[in-house]
Design a protein around this motif. Structure first.
Motif, PDB file in Angstrom:
ATOM      1  N   TRP A  90     -17.782 -69.048  63.235  1.00 27.01           N
ATOM      2  CA  TRP A  90     -17.391 -68.408  61.983  1.00 27.01           C
ATOM      3  C   TRP A  90     -17.559 -66.897  62.020  1.00 27.01           C
ATOM      4  N   VAL A  91     -18.600 -66.423  62.686  1.00 25.62           N
ATOM      5  CA  VAL A  91     -18.866 -64.983  62.700  1.00 25.62           C
ATOM      6  C   VAL A  91     -17.783 -64.216  63.459  1.00 25.62           C
ATOM      7  N   SER A  92     -16.991 -64.917  64.270  1.00 26.65           N
ATOM      8  CA  SER A  92     -15.891 -64.258  64.977  1.00 26.65           C
ATOM      9  C   SER A  92     -14.622 -64.220  64.127  1.00 26.65           C
ATOM     10  N   LEU A  93     -14.631 -64.934  62.997  1.00 18.09           N
ATOM     11  CA  LEU A  93     -13.435 -65.038  62.159  1.00 18.09           C
ATOM     12  C   LEU A  93     -13.406 -64.017  61.036  1.00 18.09           C
ATOM     13  N   PHE A  94     -14.568 -63.782  60.410  1.00 17.93           N
ATOM     14  CA  PHE A  94     -14.588 -62.807  59.323  1.00 17.93           C
ATOM     15  C   PHE A  94     -15.947 -62.140  59.212  1.00 17.93           C
ATOM     16  N   ASP A  95     -15.949 -60.989  58.598  1.00 20.91           N
ATOM     17  CA  ASP A  95     -17.147 -60.172  58.479  1.00 20.91           C
ATOM     18  C   ASP A  95     -18.047 -60.678  57.349  1.00 20.91           C
ATOM     19  N   LYS A  96     -19.337 -60.452  57.484  1.00 17.32           N
ATOM     20  CA  LYS A  96     -20.289 -60.900  56.463  1.00 17.32           C
ATOM     21  C   LYS A  96     -20.089 -60.198  55.128  1.00 17.32           C
ATOM     22  N   GLY A  97     -19.356 -59.097  55.141  1.00 19.75           N
ATOM     23  CA  GLY A  97     -19.076 -58.386  53.895  1.00 19.75           C
ATOM     24  C   GLY A  97     -17.941 -58.991  53.095  1.00 19.75           C
ATOM     25  N   LYS A  98     -17.235 -59.969  53.650  1.00 21.49           N
ATOM     26  CA  LYS A  98     -16.133 -60.633  52.947  1.00 21.49           C
ATOM     27  C   LYS A  98     -16.646 -61.841  52.155  1.00 21.49           C
ATOM     28  N   THR A  99     -16.109 -62.021  50.978  1.00 20.66           N
ATOM     29  CA  THR A  99     -16.434 -63.231  50.208  1.00 20.66           C
ATOM     30  C   THR A  99     -15.615 -64.395  50.737  1.00 20.66           C
ATOM     31  N   PHE A 100     -16.134 -65.614  50.551  1.00 20.01           N
ATOM     32  CA  PHE A 100     -15.392 -66.790  51.019  1.00 20.01           C
ATOM     33  C   PHE A 100     -15.587 -67.961  50.071  1.00 20.01           C
ATOM     34  N   ALA A 101     -14.748 -68.977  50.268  1.00 19.35           N
ATOM     35  CA  ALA A 101     -14.855 -70.211  49.482  1.00 19.35           C
ATOM     36  C   ALA A 101     -14.308 -71.357  50.308  1.00 19.35           C
ATOM     37  N   LEU A 120     -21.753 -78.737  52.146  1.00 16.50           N
ATOM     38  CA  LEU A 120     -22.281 -78.851  53.498  1.00 16.50           C
ATOM     39  C   LEU A 120     -21.633 -77.834  54.434  1.00 16.50           C
ATOM     40  N   ILE A 121     -20.328 -77.698  54.330  1.00 14.35           N
ATOM     41  CA  ILE A 121     -19.596 -76.752  55.190  1.00 14.35           C
ATOM     42  C   ILE A 121     -19.975 -75.314  54.836  1.00 14.35           C
ATOM     43  N   LYS A 122     -20.122 -75.066  53.547  1.00 12.07           N
ATOM     44  CA  LYS A 122     -20.576 -73.733  53.111  1.00 12.07           C
ATOM     45  C   LYS A 122     -21.932 -73.419  53.707  1.00 12.07           C
ATOM     46  N   ASP A 123     -22.862 -74.395  53.676  1.00 10.27           N
ATOM     47  CA  ASP A 123     -24.196 -74.189  54.230  1.00 10.27           C
ATOM     48  C   ASP A 123     -24.131 -73.926  55.731  1.00 10.27           C
ATOM     49  N   ALA A 124     -23.239 -74.635  56.433  1.00 13.68           N
ATOM     50  CA  ALA A 124     -23.100 -74.437  57.882  1.00 13.68           C
ATOM     51  C   ALA A 124     -22.655 -73.011  58.190  1.00 13.68           C
ATOM     52  N   ILE A 125     -21.728 -72.517  57.400  1.00 12.58           N
ATOM     53  CA  ILE A 125     -21.231 -71.156  57.600  1.00 12.58           C
ATOM     54  C   ILE A 125     -22.320 -70.128  57.306  1.00 12.58           C
ATOM     55  N   VAL A 126     -22.974 -70.282  56.155  1.00 12.03           N
ATOM     56  CA  VAL A 126     -24.014 -69.341  55.746  1.00 12.03           C
ATOM     57  C   VAL A 126     -25.169 -69.333  56.748  1.00 12.03           C
ATOM     58  N   ASP A 127     -25.578 -70.527  57.178  1.00 11.37           N
ATOM     59  CA  ASP A 127     -26.697 -70.609  58.123  1.00 11.37           C
ATOM     60  C   ASP A 127     -26.351 -69.938  59.450  1.00 11.37           C
ATOM     61  N   GLN A 128     -25.105 -70.126  59.912  1.00 11.53           N
ATOM     62  CA  GLN A 128     -24.703 -69.479  61.171  1.00 11.53           C
ATOM     63  C   GLN A 128     -24.726 -67.962  61.040  1.00 11.53           C
ATOM     64  N   PHE A 129     -24.240 -67.439  59.941  1.00  9.74           N
ATOM     65  CA  PHE A 129     -24.265 -65.996  59.732  1.00  9.74           C
ATOM     66  C   PHE A 129     -25.694 -65.468  59.695  1.00  9.74           C
ATOM     67  N   ARG A 130     -26.574 -66.172  59.004  1.00  9.26           N
ATOM     68  CA  ARG A 130     -27.977 -65.717  58.914  1.00  9.26           C
ATOM     69  C   ARG A 130     -28.633 -65.699  60.287  1.00  9.26           C
ATOM     70  N   GLU A 131     -28.368 -66.743  61.070  1.00 12.97           N
ATOM     71  CA  GLU A 131     -28.990 -66.849  62.390  1.00 12.97           C
ATOM     72  C   GLU A 131     -28.471 -65.775  63.342  1.00 12.97           C
ATOM     73  N   GLN A 132     -27.187 -65.433  63.240  1.00 10.96           N
ATOM     74  CA  GLN A 132     -26.585 -64.515  64.208  1.00 10.96           C
ATOM     75  C   GLN A 132     -26.546 -63.064  63.748  1.00 10.96           C
ATOM     76  N   THR A 133     -26.576 -62.843  62.418  1.00 17.07           N
ATOM     77  CA  THR A 133     -26.462 -61.464  61.928  1.00 17.07           C
ATOM     78  C   THR A 133     -27.627 -61.037  61.041  1.00 17.07           C
ATOM     79  N   GLY A 134     -28.430 -62.001  60.607  1.00 19.54           N
ATOM     80  CA  GLY A 134     -29.532 -61.677  59.715  1.00 19.54           C
ATOM     81  C   GLY A 134     -29.124 -61.533  58.271  1.00 19.54           C
ATOM     82  N   ASP A 135     -27.850 -61.756  57.988  1.00 25.83           N
ATOM     83  CA  ASP A 135     -27.341 -61.633  56.623  1.00 25.83           C
ATOM     84  C   ASP A 135     -26.289 -62.722  56.414  1.00 25.83           C
ATOM     85  N   ARG A 136     -25.787 -62.831  55.190  1.00 24.85           N
ATOM     86  CA  ARG A 136     -24.813 -63.885  54.877  1.00 24.85           C
ATOM     87  C   ARG A 136     -23.705 -63.346  53.983  1.00 24.85           C
ATOM     88  N   PRO A 137     -22.504 -63.918  54.095  1.00 22.76           N
ATOM     89  CA  PRO A 137     -21.423 -63.555  53.176  1.00 22.76           C
ATOM     90  C   PRO A 137     -21.627 -64.251  51.837  1.00 22.76           C
TER      91      PRO A 137
END
Length: 391
Positions: A90-101, A120-137
């Protein structure tokens, strides 16, 4: 204009549409140069590249959104769905500064709450961003910059990027509407389903805010349906190729044109005729449509063959009983429209019977949430007259 695939990347591209318009999308894709489009339920699938994604978002008239498949997999339970979704980069698809749904359709006994898989899918995306960037969209359920489409049937899941964002019926040209306006995608779909040759007279005698005639003029002139639209979700992705997009947009036909046949729009309501004129005035086809204020029975019909499509009221109109209105419409077809293929879309079955002509074709389609019948009445001349009373 036929598209050219410039990239070897093969994407599974799905175009969603309204129920009953799948064949219209298939026909349009074939005209645009795509071979063997696969018809699905309310959708059509092709393979292509990102150039095609951009191109289709600009040119498609009969599709609602353009999806690019990210992953298709089977899952055992809710934990497995989360794990499988987290495998996507997910982190290769969009920046953490973008909102998503996350949006989509769930048909599965695995979940008692159809919103739970999306969480569940939202949590998977958010968790991946936190683990790889330290922040979340952040989430924006109403107007996300990035929209993820989920389709679950049983224990099978397909996750896709919605590259369109707001549906493609939001063309950008319609600023004013009348009561119960016809969706632009539905209007374009009706044009395709009718078989109109785009060279002969086209008439809408109850034009409302002009959607049918505007779509007809754009189609006949070869002007992309979304030429006035500025916002697409693919612009918010990290792989957005601005140069590629601008090249596709700049190559699109935009110059004012003049057609050598008539497109006629009429309505008894002066206010909606004025709205229709305002809707078309910024488009290159602004001079292609003749607008007339008045009752349809007073309309002067050009000689020769042509196509008429109209979306009459489904309920009462200005105090007139709807069955009486449809009866007048049928009489008018019979006496004034010789040589024309007349089409009526309506959800009112009793009113359609009042047309009192035997339809040569019937199609079940949806206008918004309303189940409708789209009916063709072939009006013959002289000894070939084959008008029959509907039984």
């Amino acid at each position: 204009m036929v598209r050219k695939v410039m990239s070897e990347e093969k994407l599974k591209i799905t175009i969603k549409t309204l129920y009953g318009f799948e064949k219209a999308v298939q026909q349009e894709l074939q005209e645009l140069g795509y071979h063997d489009p696969e018809i699905l339920n309310r959708a059509v699938r092709i393979t292509g590249a990102w150039r095609d994604v951009y191109y289709l978002n600009l040119y498609l008239r009969t599709g609602l959104v353009v999806l690019v498949e990210l992953a298709a997999f089977s899952f055992k339970d809710k934990d497995d769905l989360y794990a499988q979704a987290k495998k996507i980069n997910w982190v290769s698809l969009f920046d953490k500064g973008k909102t998503f749904a996350i949006k989509g359709a769930i048909f599965s006994d695995v979940f008692t709450n159809t919103q739970f898989p999306q969480l569940l899918i939202k949590d998977a995306i958010v968790d991946q961003f936190r683990e790889q960037t330290g922040d979340r969209p952040n989430i924006d359920a109403k107007n996300p910059q990035v929209s993820i489409d989920v389709y679950i049937s049983g224990k099978n899941c397909v996750l896709s990027l919605n590259t369109t964002g707001a549906p493609l019926y939001k063309r950008g040209y319609r600023t004013e509407t009348g009561p119960a306006p016809l969706n632009e995608v539905a209007a374009a779909g009706l044009l395709y389903l009718s078989g109109w040759d785009r060279k002969s007279t086209f008439i809408d005698p109850m034009c409302g805010s002009g959607t049918l005639v505007i779509e007809a003029a754009l189609l006949a002139a070869g002007i992309p349906a979304n030429i006035e639209r500025r916002h697409y979700a693919f612009k918010n992705l990290l792989n957005f190729d601005r140069e590629l997009w601008e090249g596709i947009y700049e190559a699109a036909p935009k110059k004012p044109v003049k057609l050598d046949f008539s497109i006629i729009a009429s309505d008894i309501d002066q206010i909606v005729v004025t709205k229709a004129k305002r809707n078309i005035r910024a488009l290159p086809v602004s001079r292609c449509v003749q607008f007339v204020m008045g009752d349809f029975e007073d309309l002067k019909i050009p000689e020769g063959n042509g196509v008429l499509i109209t979306n009459p009221p489904y309920g009462e109109r200005m105090g007139e009983e709807i069955e009486a209105l449809y009866a007048r419409l049928g009489d008018w077809f019979k006496h004034e429209l010789a040589g024309y293929e007349c089409w009526v879309i309506s959800s009112n079955e009793d009113a359609l019977k009042s047309v009192a002509l035997k339809p040569s074709r019937k199609m079940k389609i949806f206008n918004g949430s309303l189940e409708c019948s789209f009916r063709n009445y072939s009006i013959y001349e002289g000894s070939k007259k084959k008008i029959q009373q509907e039984e």
